[in-house]
Design an enzyme around this catalytic site. Structure first.
Site, short mmCIF file in Angstrom:
data_model
loop_
_atom_site.label_atom_id
_atom_site.label_comp_id
_atom_site.label_asym_id
_atom_site.label_seq_id
_atom_site.Cartn_x
_atom_site.Cartn_y
_atom_site.Cartn_z
N ALA A 51 -5.79 3.38 -2.35
CA ALA A 51 -7.25 3.36 -2.28
C ALA A 51 -7.64 2.26 -1.29
O ALA A 51 -6.83 1.39 -0.96
CB ALA A 51 -7.82 3.05 -3.65
N GLY A 91 -2.88 5.00 -4.72
CA GLY A 91 -3.58 6.28 -4.61
C GLY A 91 -2.88 7.22 -3.66
O GLY A 91 -3.05 8.44 -3.75
N GLU A 137 -0.33 8.83 -5.75
CA GLU A 137 -1.06 9.67 -6.72
C GLU A 137 -1.54 10.96 -6.05
O GLU A 137 -1.48 12.04 -6.63
CB GLU A 137 -2.24 8.89 -7.30
CG GLU A 137 -1.78 7.76 -8.21
CD GLU A 137 -2.93 6.90 -8.69
OE1 GLU A 137 -3.64 6.33 -7.84
OE2 GLU A 137 -3.13 6.80 -9.91
N GLU A 195 -0.30 -1.09 -7.97
CA GLU A 195 -1.62 -1.54 -8.40
C GLU A 195 -1.56 -2.80 -9.26
O GLU A 195 -2.47 -3.62 -9.24
CB GLU A 195 -2.32 -0.43 -9.17
CG GLU A 195 -2.80 0.73 -8.33
CD GLU A 195 -1.76 1.80 -8.12
OE1 GLU A 195 -0.55 1.53 -8.25
OE2 GLU A 195 -2.18 2.94 -7.80
N1 T1G Z 1 -7.00 -1.02 1.48
C1 T1G Z 1 -7.63 -1.64 2.50
N2 T1G Z 1 -6.99 -2.30 3.49
C2 T1G Z 1 -5.64 -2.33 3.44
C3 T1G Z 1 -4.92 -1.70 2.40
C4 T1G Z 1 -5.65 -1.02 1.40
N3 T1G Z 1 -5.05 -0.38 0.40
N4 T1G Z 1 -3.59 -1.93 2.64
C5 T1G Z 1 -3.51 -2.64 3.77
N5 T1G Z 1 -4.74 -2.89 4.26
C6 T1G Z 1 -5.04 -3.61 5.49
C7 T1G Z 1 -4.62 -5.06 5.41
O1 T1G Z 1 -5.63 -5.84 4.81
C8 T1G Z 1 -4.42 -5.39 6.88
O2 T1G Z 1 -5.71 -5.57 7.43
C9 T1G Z 1 -3.89 -4.09 7.48
O3 T1G Z 1 -4.27 -3.05 6.54
C10 T1G Z 1 -2.37 -4.10 7.62
O4 T1G Z 1 -1.85 -4.44 6.33
C11 T1G Z 1 -6.66 4.41 -7.12
C12 T1G Z 1 -6.58 1.73 -7.40
C13 T1G Z 1 0.77 -0.74 3.26
C14 T1G Z 1 2.83 -2.09 2.80
O5 T1G Z 1 -1.66 -2.01 -3.02
O6 T1G Z 1 1.06 -3.17 0.52
O7 T1G Z 1 -4.57 2.70 -4.73
O8 T1G Z 1 -5.42 -7.98 8.18
O9 T1G Z 1 -0.82 -6.60 7.10
O10 T1G Z 1 2.62 -5.73 6.38
O11 T1G Z 1 -4.70 4.00 -8.33
O12 T1G Z 1 -0.60 -3.30 3.58
O13 T1G Z 1 -5.02 -6.11 9.79
O14 T1G Z 1 -7.36 -6.61 8.96
O15 T1G Z 1 -0.26 -5.59 4.83
O16 T1G Z 1 2.65 -3.43 7.53
C15 T1G Z 1 -2.75 0.34 -3.85
C16 T1G Z 1 -1.53 -2.43 -0.21
C17 T1G Z 1 -4.23 0.10 -3.67
C18 T1G Z 1 -0.94 -1.22 -0.91
C19 T1G Z 1 1.59 -2.35 4.95
N6 T1G Z 1 -2.07 0.13 -2.58
N7 T1G Z 1 -1.04 -2.56 1.14
O17 T1G Z 1 2.06 -3.67 5.09
O18 T1G Z 1 0.53 -4.48 6.96
S1 T1G Z 1 -5.10 0.25 -5.18
C20 T1G Z 1 -1.59 -1.08 -2.26
C21 T1G Z 1 0.24 -2.97 1.39
C22 T1G Z 1 -4.97 1.91 -5.53
C23 T1G Z 1 -5.31 3.77 -7.07
C24 T1G Z 1 -5.32 2.31 -6.91
C25 T1G Z 1 0.60 -3.19 2.82
C26 T1G Z 1 1.44 -2.07 3.44
P1 T1G Z 1 -5.89 -6.64 8.67
P2 T1G Z 1 -0.57 -5.40 6.25
P3 T1G Z 1 2.06 -4.37 6.55
#
Ligand code: T1G
Length: 699
Positions: free
Chosen positions: A63, A102, A105, A125
């Site tokens: 998400a 997500g 999912e 999450e």
């Molecule tokens: N939402 C918004 N921005 C995100 C994002 C996300 N989910 N993931 C990464 N970014 C942005 C991050 O802030 C950075 O921005 C850029 O992308 C590159 O990220 C409904 C509720 C995918 C492994 O927890 O683990 O789904 O600094 O530097 O090292 O059940 O990003 O460039 O402006 O980390 O290559 C669940 C979170 C969400 C994954 C890539 N998903 N992201 O790593 O790049 S909650 C996560 C990561 C959800 C559902 C629930 C990592 C990555 P900027 P980065 P990276």
């Protein structure tokens, strides 16, 4: 068609592609685009199956976390998830990169999943203080079994494509082009007359669970999830998956998801997620600043710190020279390193071959001449300016032009060290935290003359050696230790006022810290604190300042390493020592310090508000770039729980008005010396703003 989700056809296979850089997060336009595209798919008679694929570097990574701090607009993800699942024609998810949260999912709403070998899938999450709130807690147990699903959701750790295939989450690992492989997979389904496989209709075999499965599982995760709210909610969701009809369980999942999302813990953990990315952004050092090449590193000083520092580079394949003053010290240093590797080998976390490879990358030497071709030299010798100056004088003579000279000092003035060389622009502080091969924090101390490319090089190097590099400026104690001094000061003062160390440490442990301040003092060594206090030029003019530490050191009670300090030690176990409180009462009488009835709330307030006020002074002085940088320091280097988000996030959760009135309360009792509010706290308390708002407004 939406800009971020496209619909096309490859023969009789619909290709629905998400293109929402950088990680294809499920923002509102993506959810709308998916809903629209799957409507088109169902209305397209020529499309007999569909492939859901993503452009860019990864499948949907979750998400859009940035949406969580405002009302989430329809269509919510669960609705899109069920629209996909209810398609009467088969849908195949084609996964590359990281299908997370997500993203996974959504892939599990599809009827089948294929992935390239390098892909990873997971439900992280929990690291955001959340739970998989788009039916993930219901689907993963159906696909992979209850235990695997719980382990994946409680740890938040991703699985490789191979592991996911083995567990039944992924149906096929694709060799070669993903899109072609996914289309071929869909064609095979059609040829075989295989229709949609609706995951929600898979029955969970509850009989396979022992009668006490969930109780036992809760016990097994208790230590690692201590104080966190979300993990228990995840277990409740999986219990619902086992015991309730699917849609009733999904309703339960949504209720618990909203509780998580609205919790202060999740706000803190989401804050840290972005804070850990923000630290790398240095306003006056552009991202494209050319970094120097670091192919060879030298470490001067093979003590506990030097050995641990050397390991960080060997662990990522960078050759390291370890220099000591004599053979005995050098052998001791190499033995420290060897035993640090032998531990994980014995536990099966490291292979003997990996250990041998790392050890072979660390070359011991007694000669400075061997450092002449190092690209980076890190000094980790005795913490006195005289010794450091001597080392840097030698390095200045032998190191090649362009070599970066770094000090691992924890408090001394990096500018003074730089001034002792002919190359101050090449000098920087790299403050590792003990144990240096384990702790993830690295304070990168920028001197007044440190060149921008040296800063850029060290920030990039931190990532290479898997450290969280936080750029700080020069002051006594930089950021982390400088804020820790008032924290220890208040713990020490409360001991004189009658608060037994074991009680104070228990209250702080229950608040969430990994260890209380007295336990940390004993672990680090009371003599270390005592020496710092003695060397501190601007030490507060207060005879009670850390008085008990001085007295205990004078009695040879140095902490764990001498078998007694604030506590007595049976092995590594701290045992309260009545003699210490007896001594404290005597000293309090001598100092005319009254014994006080201090509540648990006051203990927490005095410790952390003293720390927060120092953090505000640090921001006022420009020693730290942002409040969130301070939070990263504390959650990576000082055992502050991620569900508190760090000291400045904690202050924001209390409100700066409350912080300010607490300061005033203690100022009335103790005077101005320690309890005069920092100008920034005065300002924010008056304006009603948070540190985060203040930082955002600065731009
Ligand atoms: N939402 C918004 N921005 C995100 C994002 C996300 N989910 N993931 C990464 N970014 C942005 C991050 O802030 C950075 O921005 C850029 O992308 C590159 O990220 C409904 C509720 C995918 C492994 O927890 O683990 O789904 O600094 O530097 O090292 O059940 O990003 O460039 O402006 O980390 O290559 C669940 C979170 C969400 C994954 C890539 N998903 N992201 O790593 O790049 S909650 C996560 C990561 C959800 C559902 C629930 C990592 C990555 P900027 P980065 P990276």
């Amino acid at each position: 068609m939406s800009e971020v989700v496209s619909y096309a056809r490859d023969g009789r296979i619909a290709i629905i592609m998400v293109d929402n850089p950088p990680v294809n997060a499920l923002s509102l336009p993506v959810r709308q685009g998916l809903a629209q595209s799957f409507q088109t798919f169902m209305a397209d008679p020529a499309a007999l199956a569909a492939v859901l694929i993503c452009n860019g570097r990864t499948f949907i990574a979750g998400a859009d976390i940035t949406e969580f701090d405002k009302p989430i607009e329809e269509p919510w993800l669960p609705k899109v998830i069920h629209q996909i699942e209810d398609c009467t024609k088969p849908v195949v998810a084609a996964i590359h990169g990281t299908a997370l949260g997500g993203g996974l999912e959504t892939a599990m709403a599809c009827h089948y999943r294929v992935a390239v070998a390098s892909a990873q899938v997971g439900l992280p999450e929990v690291s955001l203080g959340l739970l998989p709130g788009a039916t993930g807690t219901q689907r993963l147990p159906r696909l992979a079994g209850v235990r695997t699903a719980l382990d994946a959701m409680i740890s938040g750790k991703p699985l490789s494509a191979a592991a996911a295939h083995q567990k039944g989450i992924v149906d096929q690992v694709i060799d070669g082009d993903l899109k072609a492989g996914a289309v071929a997979f869909a064609e095979e389904l059609l040829k075989g007359g295989k229709g949609p496989r609706v995951i929600r209709n898979i029955k969970i075999d509850a009989a396979s669970l022992t009668p006490n499965f969930f109780a036992d599982y809760r016990k097994s995760i208790a230590r690692d999830t201590r104080g966190f709210f979300a993990p228990e909610q995840i277990v409740k969701c999986v219990e619902a998956a086992v015991s309730l009809p699917y849609f009733d369980a999904v309703k339960r999942e949504n209720e618990l998801f909203m509780q998580c999302m609205n919790s202060s813990q999740s706000k803190a953990q989401r804050h840290l997620f972005f804070a850990e990315r923000e630290v790398a952004k240095i306003p006056d050092v552009p991202k494209d600043t050319p970094a120097r090449t670091i192919k060879k590193v030298a470490v001067v000083g093979g003590g506990t710190m030097g050995g641990g520092i050397a390991m960080n580079f060997a662990n990522v394949g960078i050759p390291v020279i370890l220099k000591e003053v004599n053979q005995e010290a050098l052998d001791r240093g190499m033995n420290i390193i060897r035993s640090n590797y032998e531990g994980p080998v014995k536990k099966g976390k490291l292979s003997q071959a990996q250990m041998d490879k790392c050890m072979a990358l660390i070359q011991p030497t007694l000669n400075y001449a061997d450092l002449s071709d190092a690209d980076l030299v890190i000094e980790a010798v005795f913490e006195t300016m005289a010794v450091k100056m001597e080392v840097f004088g030698k390095l200045d003579e032998v190191c090649k032009v362009g070599a970066i000279l770094a000090s691992n000092t924890s408090t001394l003035n990096v500018d003074e060290i730089a001034a002792s060389t002919k190359r101050p622009a090449d000098v920087i502080g790299l403050h590792f935290f003990a144990p240096a091969n384990v702790m993830t924090l690295l304070e990168i101390v920028r001197g007044a003359k440190t060149a921008k490319d040296v800063v850029a090089t060290c920030m990039a190097l931190a990532k290479t050696i898997r450290k969280m590099g936080v750029l700080v400026r020069v002051c006594f104690g930089f950021v982390g230790n400088r804020m820790y001094f008032p924290y220890i000061r208040e713990a020490q003062r409360m001991m004189l006022e009658g608060v037994a160390p074991e009680r104070l440490d228990r209250v702080v442990y229950e608040w969430g810290m990994a260890m209380g301040p007295h336990g940390v003092s004993d672990l680090s060594g009371l003599d270390v604190f005592d020496k710092l206090n003695k060397e501190w030029k601007d030490k507060p003019n207060d005879p009670a300042y850390c008085r008990m530490i001085g007295l205990l050191v004078a009695k040879g009670r140095l902490g764990q390493k001498s078998g007694a300090g604030i506590y007595k030690y049976e092995g590594r176990n701290p045992v309260p020592d009545p003699e210490v409180m007896k001594l404290a009462r005597q000293e309090a009488t001598a100092l005319k310090i009254p014994q006080l009835e201090i509540s648990d709330e006051e203990i927490i307030e005095r410790l952390f508000i003293a720390m927060i006020n120092e953090g505000a002074l640090i921001l006022d002085e420009g020693i730290a770039m942002r409040p969130s940088d301070i939070d990263v320091v504390y959650c990576h280097g000082y055992g502050m729980p991620r569900y508190r988000g760090g000291p400045m996030q904690y202050a924001d959760s209390l409100g700066l008005g409350r912080v300010h009135s607490a300061m005033q309360k203690y100022r009335a009792r103790y005077g101005d010396l320690y309890w005069t509010p920092a100008p920034l706290i005065e300002k924010l308390a008056k304006s009603g703003k948070t540190f985060a708002q203040w930082n955002a407004e600065r731009g």
